[in-house]
Design an enzyme around this catalytic site. Structure first.
Site, PDB file in Angstrom:
ATOM      1  N   HIS A   1      15.067   7.607   1.545  1.00 22.81           N
ATOM      2  CA  HIS A   1      14.490   7.340   2.871  1.00 22.81           C
ATOM      3  C   HIS A   1      14.994   6.009   3.419  1.00 22.81           C
ATOM      4  CE1 HIS A   1      10.973  10.302   1.943  1.00 22.81           C
ATOM      5  NE2 HIS A   1      12.138  10.880   2.056  1.00 22.81           N
TER       6      HIS A   1
ATOM      7  N   THR B   1       4.120   9.526  -6.576  1.00 22.73           N
ATOM      8  CA  THR B   1       4.388  10.183  -5.293  1.00 22.73           C
ATOM      9  C   THR B   1       3.498  11.404  -5.127  1.00 22.73           C
ATOM     10  OG1 THR B   1       6.053  11.339  -3.931  1.00 22.73           O
ATOM     11  CG2 THR B   1       6.313  11.489  -6.328  1.00 22.73           C
TER      12      THR B   1
ATOM     13  N   CYS C   1      24.114   2.377  19.899  1.00 21.44           N
ATOM     14  CA  CYS C   1      25.577   2.355  19.650  1.00 21.44           C
ATOM     15  C   CYS C   1      25.906   2.244  18.166  1.00 21.44           C
ATOM     16  CB  CYS C   1      26.198   1.177  20.418  1.00 21.44           C
ATOM     17  SG  CYS C   1      25.757  -0.419  19.728  1.00 21.44           S
TER      18      CYS C   1
ATOM     19  N   PRO D   1       0.828  -1.211   0.000  1.00 20.00           N
ATOM     20  CA  PRO D   1       0.000   0.000   0.000  1.00 20.00           C
ATOM     21  C   PRO D   1       0.863   1.263   0.000  1.00 20.00           C
ATOM     22  CG  PRO D   1      -0.041  -1.066   2.162  1.00 20.00           C
ATOM     23  CD  PRO D   1       0.724  -1.973   1.258  1.00 20.00           C
ATOM     24  N   ASP D   2       0.314   2.337  -0.605  1.00 16.98           N
ATOM     25  CA  ASP D   2       1.068   3.596  -0.478  1.00 16.98           C
ATOM     26  C   ASP D   2       0.687   4.197   0.875  1.00 16.98           C
ATOM     27  OD1 ASP D   2      -1.042   5.636  -2.733  1.00 16.98           O
ATOM     28  OD2 ASP D   2      -1.379   4.859  -0.713  1.00 16.98           O
ATOM     29  N   PHE D   3       1.017   5.445   1.095  1.00 18.41           N
ATOM     30  CA  PHE D   3       0.808   6.011   2.441  1.00 18.41           C
ATOM     31  C   PHE D   3      -0.489   6.800   2.541  1.00 18.41           C
ATOM     32  CE2 PHE D   3       4.782   4.878   4.353  1.00 18.41           C
ATOM     33  CZ  PHE D   3       5.638   4.710   3.281  1.00 18.41           C
ATOM     34  N   ARG D   4      -0.775   7.595   1.470  1.00 16.42           N
ATOM     35  CA  ARG D   4      -1.826   8.610   1.641  1.00 16.42           C
ATOM     36  C   ARG D   4      -3.047   8.450   0.745  1.00 16.42           C
ATOM     37  NH1 ARG D   4       3.166  10.501   2.299  1.00 16.42           N
ATOM     38  NH2 ARG D   4       3.668  11.543   4.271  1.00 16.42           N
TER      39      ARG D   4
ATOM     40  N   CYS E   1      24.982  -3.341  25.867  1.00 13.31           N
ATOM     41  CA  CYS E   1      24.203  -2.287  25.171  1.00 13.31           C
ATOM     42  C   CYS E   1      22.711  -2.575  25.240  1.00 13.31           C
ATOM     43  CB  CYS E   1      24.665  -2.148  23.721  1.00 13.31           C
ATOM     44  SG  CYS E   1      23.706  -0.862  22.876  1.00 13.31           S
TER      45      CYS E   1
ATOM     46  N   GLN F   1      11.877   7.178  -2.804  1.00 13.72           N
ATOM     47  CA  GLN F   1      11.486   7.336  -1.400  1.00 13.72           C
ATOM     48  C   GLN F   1      11.123   5.973  -0.812  1.00 13.72           C
ATOM     49  OE1 GLN F   1       8.822  11.143  -0.947  1.00 13.72           O
ATOM     50  NE2 GLN F   1       8.477  10.281  -2.995  1.00 13.72           N
ATOM     51  N   ASN F   2      11.044   4.977  -1.678  1.00 11.17           N
ATOM     52  CA  ASN F   2      10.520   3.678  -1.249  1.00 11.17           C
ATOM     53  C   ASN F   2      11.573   2.870  -0.485  1.00 11.17           C
ATOM     54  OD1 ASN F   2       8.221   4.494  -2.533  1.00 11.17           O
ATOM     55  ND2 ASN F   2       8.608   3.307  -4.402  1.00 11.17           N
ATOM     56  N   ILE F   3      11.102   2.127   0.490  1.00  6.71           N
ATOM     57  CA  ILE F   3      11.998   1.365   1.384  1.00  6.71           C
ATOM     58  C   ILE F   3      11.908  -0.133   1.082  1.00  6.71           C
ATOM     59  CG2 ILE F   3      11.871   3.061   3.243  1.00  6.71           C
ATOM     60  CD1 ILE F   3       9.678   1.401   4.553  1.00  6.71           C
ATOM     61  N   ASP F   4      11.195  -0.476  -0.018  1.00  4.82           N
ATOM     62  CA  ASP F   4      10.905  -1.894  -0.289  1.00  4.82           C
ATOM     63  C   ASP F   4      12.004  -2.615  -1.074  1.00  4.82           C
ATOM     64  OD1 ASP F   4       8.428  -0.531  -2.552  1.00  4.82           O
ATOM     65  OD2 ASP F   4      10.523  -1.004  -2.981  1.00  4.82           O
TER      66      ASP F   4
ATOM     67  N   CYS G   1      20.219  -4.961  20.344  1.00  4.97           N
ATOM     68  CA  CYS G   1      21.656  -4.998  20.103  1.00  4.97           C
ATOM     69  C   CYS G   1      22.325  -6.124  20.900  1.00  4.97           C
ATOM     70  CB  CYS G   1      22.248  -3.651  20.530  1.00  4.97           C
ATOM     71  SG  CYS G   1      24.010  -3.518  20.222  1.00  4.97           S
TER      72      CYS G   1
ATOM     73  N   CYS H   1      21.801  -0.894  15.698  1.00  4.83           N
ATOM     74  CA  CYS H   1      21.348  -0.435  17.019  1.00  4.83           C
ATOM     75  C   CYS H   1      21.199   1.086  16.996  1.00  4.83           C
ATOM     76  CB  CYS H   1      22.392  -0.830  18.074  1.00  4.83           C
ATOM     77  SG  CYS H   1      22.061  -0.123  19.690  1.00  4.83           S
TER      78      CYS H   1
ATOM     79  N   ASN I   1       1.266   9.840 -12.501  1.00  6.04           N
ATOM     80  CA  ASN I   1       0.649   9.735 -11.179  1.00  6.04           C
ATOM     81  C   ASN I   1      -0.873   9.695 -11.328  1.00  6.04           C
ATOM     82  OD1 ASN I   1       1.703   9.713  -8.358  1.00  6.04           O
ATOM     83  ND2 ASN I   1       0.182  11.343  -8.104  1.00  6.04           N
TER      84      ASN I   1
HETATM   85  N1  APR Z   1       0.003   4.655 -10.331  1.00  7.55           N
HETATM   86  C1  APR Z   1       0.250   5.985 -10.243  1.00  7.55           C
HETATM   87  N2  APR Z   1       0.119   6.703  -9.096  1.00  7.55           N
HETATM   88  C2  APR Z   1      -0.266   6.016  -7.988  1.00  7.55           C
HETATM   89  C3  APR Z   1      -0.550   4.625  -7.994  1.00  7.55           C
HETATM   90  C4  APR Z   1      -0.394   3.944  -9.242  1.00  7.55           C
HETATM   91  N3  APR Z   1      -0.641   2.627  -9.352  1.00  7.55           N
HETATM   92  N4  APR Z   1      -0.918   4.252  -6.722  1.00  7.55           N
HETATM   93  C5  APR Z   1      -0.877   5.379  -5.967  1.00  7.55           C
HETATM   94  N5  APR Z   1      -0.488   6.436  -6.718  1.00  7.55           N
HETATM   95  C6  APR Z   1      -0.254   7.818  -6.304  1.00  7.55           C
HETATM   96  C7  APR Z   1      -1.207   8.347  -5.266  1.00  7.55           C
HETATM   97  O1  APR Z   1      -2.338   8.927  -5.889  1.00  7.55           O
HETATM   98  C8  APR Z   1      -0.349   9.400  -4.564  1.00  7.55           C
HETATM   99  O2  APR Z   1      -0.390  10.637  -5.260  1.00  7.55           O
HETATM  100  O3  APR Z   1       1.016   7.815  -5.674  1.00  7.55           O
HETATM  101  C9  APR Z   1       1.059   8.825  -4.668  1.00  7.55           C
HETATM  102  C10 APR Z   1       1.520   8.166  -3.376  1.00  7.55           C
HETATM  103  O4  APR Z   1       1.681   9.189  -2.425  1.00  7.55           O
HETATM  104  P1  APR Z   1       2.011   8.801  -0.899  1.00  7.55           P
HETATM  105  O5  APR Z   1       1.106   7.720  -0.454  1.00  7.55           O
HETATM  106  O6  APR Z   1       2.076  10.079  -0.122  1.00  7.55           O
HETATM  107  O7  APR Z   1       3.470   8.138  -0.976  1.00  7.55           O
HETATM  108  P2  APR Z   1       4.846   8.906  -1.119  1.00  7.55           P
HETATM  109  O8  APR Z   1       4.702  10.140  -1.940  1.00  7.55           O
HETATM  110  O9  APR Z   1       5.843   7.902  -1.552  1.00  7.55           O
HETATM  111  O10 APR Z   1       5.155   9.317   0.418  1.00  7.55           O
HETATM  112  C11 APR Z   1       6.340  10.005   0.643  1.00  7.55           C
HETATM  113  O11 APR Z   1       5.947   9.864   3.028  1.00  7.55           O
HETATM  114  O12 APR Z   1       5.458   8.741   4.981  1.00  7.55           O
HETATM  115  C12 APR Z   1       6.451   9.193   4.179  1.00  7.55           C
HETATM  116  O13 APR Z   1       8.603   8.306   4.150  1.00  7.55           O
HETATM  117  C13 APR Z   1       7.311   8.064   3.691  1.00  7.55           C
HETATM  118  O14 APR Z   1       8.526   7.905   1.626  1.00  7.55           O
HETATM  119  C14 APR Z   1       7.259   8.191   2.181  1.00  7.55           C
HETATM  120  C15 APR Z   1       6.880   9.646   1.995  1.00  7.55           C
END
Ligand code: APR
Length: 280
Positions: free
Chosen positions: A133, A212, A144, A40-43, A174, A113-116, A169, A141, A236
């Site tokens: 990120h 993003t 330390c 899942p994305d974040f927002r 520690c 920005q992705n950690i995957d 750790c 740790c 996007n």
């Molecule tokens: N194709 C295109 N766009 C997509 C898709 C898709 N399949 N799925 C989601 N999106 C869009 C969403 O509409 C949104 O605009 O990708 C964007 C994802 O935004 P966020 O969920 O905010 O993710 P991100 O921008 O990577 O977040 C940035 O926030 O919490 C921190 O460190 C975390 O790196 C992360 C940073």
């Protein structure tokens, strides 16, 4: 101002890439690139991670990635880490496209920005990736800074849902908390990020921003640094950042894998893309 692009659409981008004038493409990636992989994305409303953390009883969603909250209570983070840990997710078509750009010697840098770690899993060369990120790839740790064993970390995270044991750790005396090298809110970005502005300002002929919300700085502000002669493309679901403010901005709204497929069709790279993707 004459733009490098004849048209501000997929065809215009493909023509520019094939023209020979576009030698260095840089990318900025967000969580939207990995949603098709099942992460899942974040927002995104409803489906985004931050809308689905009620089970963790957080004061507010972002706390799960805050260093001070983690120090006092690492359980919510490790509950989430168990669900997101690399290994069970496969790179997407968009990740395969990044590898394809590299195979065509057109990739200057993939800023993610992705950690995957899916960019690495897709076979993008390590020196062409800046994980702004951090990532789950390594851990240490927080007291330390001693690195913690990778295999042991993987085993503990994968077993966390049963035994709820947080990695600590192993250095004598520690016992500090162990955390993956993910940049939490309140932590500094990795040193390699500092070269990012120069790469975009002086060594990029085309910037492509994918998946993003451009809400987290300093990463998001990289998109503002493109010189006038360097076109920008946004791929996007929704319009974000200051895209559309420049005459030659290319705004391609939609699911990234679908737009990337269309772009590769225009480039005559569709077969290569599908073959690369099948290999991942
Ligand atoms: N194709 C295109 N766009 C997509 C898709 C898709 N399949 N799925 C989601 N999106 C869009 C969403 O509409 C949104 O605009 O990708 C964007 C994802 O935004 P966020 O969920 O905010 O993710 P991100 O921008 O990577 O977040 C940035 O926030 O919490 C921190 O460190 C975390 O790196 C992360 C940073």
């Amino acid at each position: 101002m004459a733009s490098a692009l004849e048209t501000t659409d997929v065809k215009g981008i493909a023509k520019y890439i094939k023209s020979g004038k576009c030698k260095k493409i840089s990318l900025m990636l967000g969580a939207g690139v990995s949603t098709a992989a099942g992460i899942p994305d974040f927002r995104s409303p409803g489906t985004g991670l931050y809308a689905n953390l009620a089970r963790l009883n957080l004061p507010y969603p972002e706390a799960v990635f805050e260093i001070n909250f983690f120090r006092n209570n690492p359980v919510p983070f490790y509950t989430l880490a168990h669900e997101l840990y690399p290994g069970k997710f496969r790179p997407t078509l968009t990740h395969a496209f990044i590898r394809l750009l590299s195979e065509h010697s057109l990739l200057r840098m993939c800023f993610t920005q992705n950690i995957d770690t899916l960019e690495r899993r897709a076979g993008v060369p390590a020196d062409k990736i800046i994980e702004a990120h951090g990532s789950f790839a390594t851990q240490r740790c927080i007291k330390c800074r001693t690195p913690f064993d990778d295999a042991k970390m993987k085993e503990m995270v994968l077993k966390f849902s049963e035994d709820k044991v947080v990695p600590r750790c192993e250095k004598k005396g520690c016992r500090g908390l162990v955390k993956p090298d993910i940049v939490f809110f309140g932590e500094a970005l990795p040193p390699e990020f500092s070269q990012s502005p120069k790469i975009i300002q002086r060594e990029t002929d085309l910037l492509i921003v994918i998946g993003t919300s451009l809400t987290v700085h300093p990463f998001a502000s990289l998109a503002l640094l493109c010189p006038d002669e360097c076109p920008r493309a946004l791929i996007n679901i929704d319009l974000v950042g200051d895209f559309g403010s420049r005459d030659d901005d290319v705004v391609l709204l939609g699911k990234c894998d679908e737009v990337i497929e269309e772009l590769c069709e225009e480039l005559g790279w569709k077969e290569e893309l599908m073959k690369l993707w099948e290999e991942t």
